[in-house]
Design an enzyme around this catalytic site. Sequence first.
Site, PDB file in Angstrom:
ATOM      1  N   GLU A  15     -13.898   6.829   0.559  1.00 28.28           N
ATOM      2  CA  GLU A  15     -12.439   6.802   0.353  1.00 28.28           C
ATOM      3  C   GLU A  15     -11.873   5.504   0.957  1.00 28.28           C
ATOM      4  O   GLU A  15     -10.970   4.880   0.402  1.00 28.28           O
ATOM      5  CB  GLU A  15     -11.796   8.024   1.022  1.00 28.28           C
ATOM      6  CG  GLU A  15     -10.295   8.119   0.800  1.00 28.28           C
ATOM      7  CD  GLU A  15      -9.711   9.439   1.295  1.00 28.28           C
ATOM      8  OE1 GLU A  15     -10.295  10.512   1.019  1.00 28.28           O
ATOM      9  OE2 GLU A  15      -8.668   9.395   1.970  1.00 28.28           O
ATOM     10  N   SER A  54      -9.850   9.198   6.947  1.00 28.58           N
ATOM     11  CA  SER A  54     -10.975   9.853   6.260  1.00 28.58           C
ATOM     12  C   SER A  54     -11.846   8.808   5.571  1.00 28.58           C
ATOM     13  O   SER A  54     -11.365   8.047   4.739  1.00 28.58           O
ATOM     14  CB  SER A  54     -10.455  10.845   5.225  1.00 28.58           C
ATOM     15  OG  SER A  54      -9.756  11.864   5.880  1.00 28.58           O
ATOM     16  N   ARG A  75      -6.123  10.405  -4.342  1.00 24.37           N
ATOM     17  CA  ARG A  75      -6.311   9.141  -3.593  1.00 24.37           C
ATOM     18  C   ARG A  75      -6.564   7.941  -4.511  1.00 24.37           C
ATOM     19  O   ARG A  75      -7.316   7.028  -4.171  1.00 24.37           O
ATOM     20  CB  ARG A  75      -7.463   9.257  -2.581  1.00 24.37           C
ATOM     21  CG  ARG A  75      -7.310  10.345  -1.574  1.00 24.37           C
ATOM     22  CD  ARG A  75      -6.178  10.073  -0.576  1.00 24.37           C
ATOM     23  NE  ARG A  75      -5.984  11.235   0.260  1.00 24.37           N
ATOM     24  CZ  ARG A  75      -5.110  12.215  -0.028  1.00 24.37           C
ATOM     25  NH1 ARG A  75      -4.340  12.169  -1.106  1.00 24.37           N
ATOM     26  NH2 ARG A  75      -4.977  13.233   0.785  1.00 24.37           N
TER      27      ARG A  75
HETATM   28  C1  LIG Z   1      -5.688   7.899  11.850  1.00 23.30           C
HETATM   29  C2  LIG Z   1      -5.558   7.824  10.356  1.00 23.30           C
HETATM   30  C3  LIG Z   1      -5.160   8.945   9.643  1.00 23.30           C
HETATM   31  C4  LIG Z   1      -5.007   8.881   8.241  1.00 23.30           C
HETATM   32  N1  LIG Z   1      -4.620  10.001   7.567  1.00 23.30           N
HETATM   33  C5  LIG Z   1      -4.430   9.936   6.235  1.00 23.30           C
HETATM   34  C6  LIG Z   1      -3.969  11.078   5.504  1.00 23.30           C
HETATM   35  O1  LIG Z   1      -3.729  12.130   6.049  1.00 23.30           O
HETATM   36  N2  LIG Z   1      -3.817  10.949   4.164  1.00 23.30           N
HETATM   37  C7  LIG Z   1      -4.062   9.787   3.513  1.00 23.30           C
HETATM   38  O2  LIG Z   1      -3.871   9.721   2.285  1.00 23.30           O
HETATM   39  N3  LIG Z   1      -4.516   8.700   4.175  1.00 23.30           N
HETATM   40  C8  LIG Z   1      -4.693   8.741   5.511  1.00 23.30           C
HETATM   41  N4  LIG Z   1      -5.151   7.641   6.176  1.00 23.30           N
HETATM   42  C9  LIG Z   1      -5.510   6.427   5.417  1.00 23.30           C
HETATM   43  C10 LIG Z   1      -4.375   5.412   5.241  1.00 23.30           C
HETATM   44  O3  LIG Z   1      -3.399   5.518   6.259  1.00 23.30           O
HETATM   45  C11 LIG Z   1      -3.696   5.541   3.879  1.00 23.30           C
HETATM   46  O4  LIG Z   1      -4.615   5.365   2.837  1.00 23.30           O
HETATM   47  C12 LIG Z   1      -2.561   4.515   3.711  1.00 23.30           C
HETATM   48  O5  LIG Z   1      -1.842   4.821   2.546  1.00 23.30           O
HETATM   49  C13 LIG Z   1      -3.034   3.075   3.619  1.00 23.30           C
HETATM   50  O6  LIG Z   1      -1.892   2.244   3.725  1.00 23.30           O
HETATM   51  P1  LIG Z   1      -2.017   0.781   4.347  1.00 23.30           P
HETATM   52  O7  LIG Z   1      -0.662   0.174   4.359  1.00 23.30           O
HETATM   53  O8  LIG Z   1      -2.715   0.816   5.655  1.00 23.30           O
HETATM   54  O9  LIG Z   1      -2.921   0.074   3.249  1.00 23.30           O
HETATM   55  P2  LIG Z   1      -4.212  -0.836   3.478  1.00 23.30           P
HETATM   56  O10 LIG Z   1      -5.257  -0.076   4.206  1.00 23.30           O
HETATM   57  O11 LIG Z   1      -3.804  -2.142   4.055  1.00 23.30           O
HETATM   58  O12 LIG Z   1      -4.646  -1.054   1.972  1.00 23.30           O
HETATM   59  C14 LIG Z   1      -5.152   0.034   1.231  1.00 23.30           C
HETATM   60  C15 LIG Z   1      -5.152  -0.360  -0.249  1.00 23.30           C
HETATM   61  O13 LIG Z   1      -3.804  -0.500  -0.692  1.00 23.30           O
HETATM   62  C16 LIG Z   1      -3.607  -1.776  -1.281  1.00 23.30           C
HETATM   63  N5  LIG Z   1      -2.226  -2.182  -0.959  1.00 23.30           N
HETATM   64  C17 LIG Z   1      -1.638  -2.294   0.243  1.00 23.30           C
HETATM   65  N6  LIG Z   1      -0.364  -2.686   0.123  1.00 23.30           N
HETATM   66  C18 LIG Z   1      -0.133  -2.830  -1.212  1.00 23.30           C
HETATM   67  C19 LIG Z   1       0.987  -3.238  -1.989  1.00 23.30           C
HETATM   68  N7  LIG Z   1       2.155  -3.595  -1.424  1.00 23.30           N
HETATM   69  N8  LIG Z   1       0.861  -3.279  -3.342  1.00 23.30           N
HETATM   70  C20 LIG Z   1      -0.306  -2.927  -3.951  1.00 23.30           C
HETATM   71  N9  LIG Z   1      -1.406  -2.554  -3.260  1.00 23.30           N
HETATM   72  C21 LIG Z   1      -1.321  -2.493  -1.901  1.00 23.30           C
HETATM   73  C22 LIG Z   1      -4.654  -2.679  -0.625  1.00 23.30           C
HETATM   74  O14 LIG Z   1      -4.968  -3.787  -1.450  1.00 23.30           O
HETATM   75  C23 LIG Z   1      -5.821  -1.701  -0.488  1.00 23.30           C
HETATM   76  O15 LIG Z   1      -6.520  -1.606  -1.728  1.00 23.30           O
HETATM   77  C24 LIG Z   1      -5.294   7.670   7.561  1.00 23.30           C
HETATM   78  C25 LIG Z   1      -5.689   6.535   8.303  1.00 23.30           C
HETATM   79  C26 LIG Z   1      -5.803   6.612   9.677  1.00 23.30           C
HETATM   80  C27 LIG Z   1      -6.215   5.377  10.426  1.00 23.30           C
END
Ligand SMILES: Cc1cc2nc3c(=O)[nH]c(=O)nc-3n(C[C@H](O)[C@H](O)[C@H](O)COP(=O)(O)OP(=O)(O)OC[C@H]3O[C@@H](n4cnc5c(N)ncnc54)[C@H](O)[C@@H]3O)c2cc1C
Length: 316
Positions: free
Chosen positions: A305, A229, A179
């Site tokens: 996380e 998580s 992660r």
């Molecule tokens: C119901 C649910 C289930 C989930 N299950 C999982 C799972 O099974 N496994 C898992 O790993 N995660 C899971 N997650 C967490 C989440 O979906 C992941 O971490 C996902 O990758 C975050 O992506 P995001 O676009 O929402 O990023 P954001 O939450 O918007 O940002 C997360 C981080 O990424 C950075 N970021 C975003 N876009 C960019 C970009 N273009 N360039 C550089 N940095 C960037 C942001 O600055 C921030 O630091 C879950 C979340 C939910 C709500």
Amino acid sequence: MTAFPLPPVRGKILEKASLAPYTWFRVGGPTDALFLPADEDDLQGFLAALDPAVPVTVLGVGSNVIVRDGGIEGVVIRLMGKYWGEVEALDGITLSARAGALDLSVAKAAAANGIRGLEFLSGIPGSVGGATRTNAGCYGSELRDTLVALHGFRRDGSPAAYRGPGKPGAQPEAHFSYRHTDLPDDLIVTRLILEGTGADDPAAIQADIAQLQARRGETQPIKEKTSGSTFANPDPPGTPDQRSAWKLIDAAGCRGLRVGGAQVSPLHCNFLINTGNATAADLEALGELVRRRVFETQGVELRWEVRRIGRLASEA
Ligand SMILES: Cc1cc2nc3c(=O)[nH]c(=O)nc-3n(C[C@H](O)[C@H](O)[C@H](O)COP(=O)(O)OP(=O)(O)OC[C@H]3O[C@@H](n4cnc5c(N)ncnc54)[C@H](O)[C@@H]3O)c2cc1C
């Protein structure tokens, strides 16, 4: 009006925009300016022209963040809209995806093109840009396993490119761990090249995706205002008898625990949920209470996380 000049753009700039609607938790204060770039040139031009003293934060779809109640100083960038969601199959095994594409769209595009090995992405509700930063993963696969190359811009607008772990090429290699990635903090990822593991019948891959999604719906509160998580599992993946954060939280008696409008999900106790009127402060206080109880009863210090970003209300 922002306290700093905003360069002209072709996309949209929303001044004093609340960030709550842009996060899964639906909490968080405003930013000085929310920039929605039209395309890569627009983004690069904006970054190069913006006063270097102004902080820039990029958000994906906000599924892994608590934006604090005092909001985020400076500019927040979100890569949204048709252009940023484009996914294109390059050959029988690789795809190009812009960073705003949803993980699910990438999984579905791979399936439609008969590319196996990207199904796991269908279980992660973020964008592939966010998945890169968080090295998102589930069901035994992580973003790093599929990454051939990535492109983006640094804070000053200079282009940057990295190759995936173990991939050939002249660019520096991107390093990932559980992660986490050690890509530069100021890198805004704009495009990824991802590869699957082989070719298969699209219908068979689509059926597997449907099955993974059904399993998720049964075990996780995916329809709630949540951020997945909350805490990392204390042991790295592959550790024998790996301890799960949710089991520790359950054993500490925290299932269903509440602070204000925030609650530890009764369905999956490593998920916090906003039951309706939670503030970011409620969510953070609840998370800290859980950490304290787990430490006092199980002797384990849980690590957040979910990324907590921005200012407390008192700091704004
Ligand atoms: C119901 C649910 C289930 C989930 N299950 C999982 C799972 O099974 N496994 C898992 O790993 N995660 C899971 N997650 C967490 C989440 O979906 C992941 O971490 C996902 O990758 C975050 O992506 P995001 O676009 O929402 O990023 P954001 O939450 O918007 O940002 C997360 C981080 O990424 C950075 N970021 C975003 N876009 C960019 C970009 N273009 N360039 C550089 N940095 C960037 C942001 O600055 C921030 O630091 C879950 C979340 C939910 C709500």
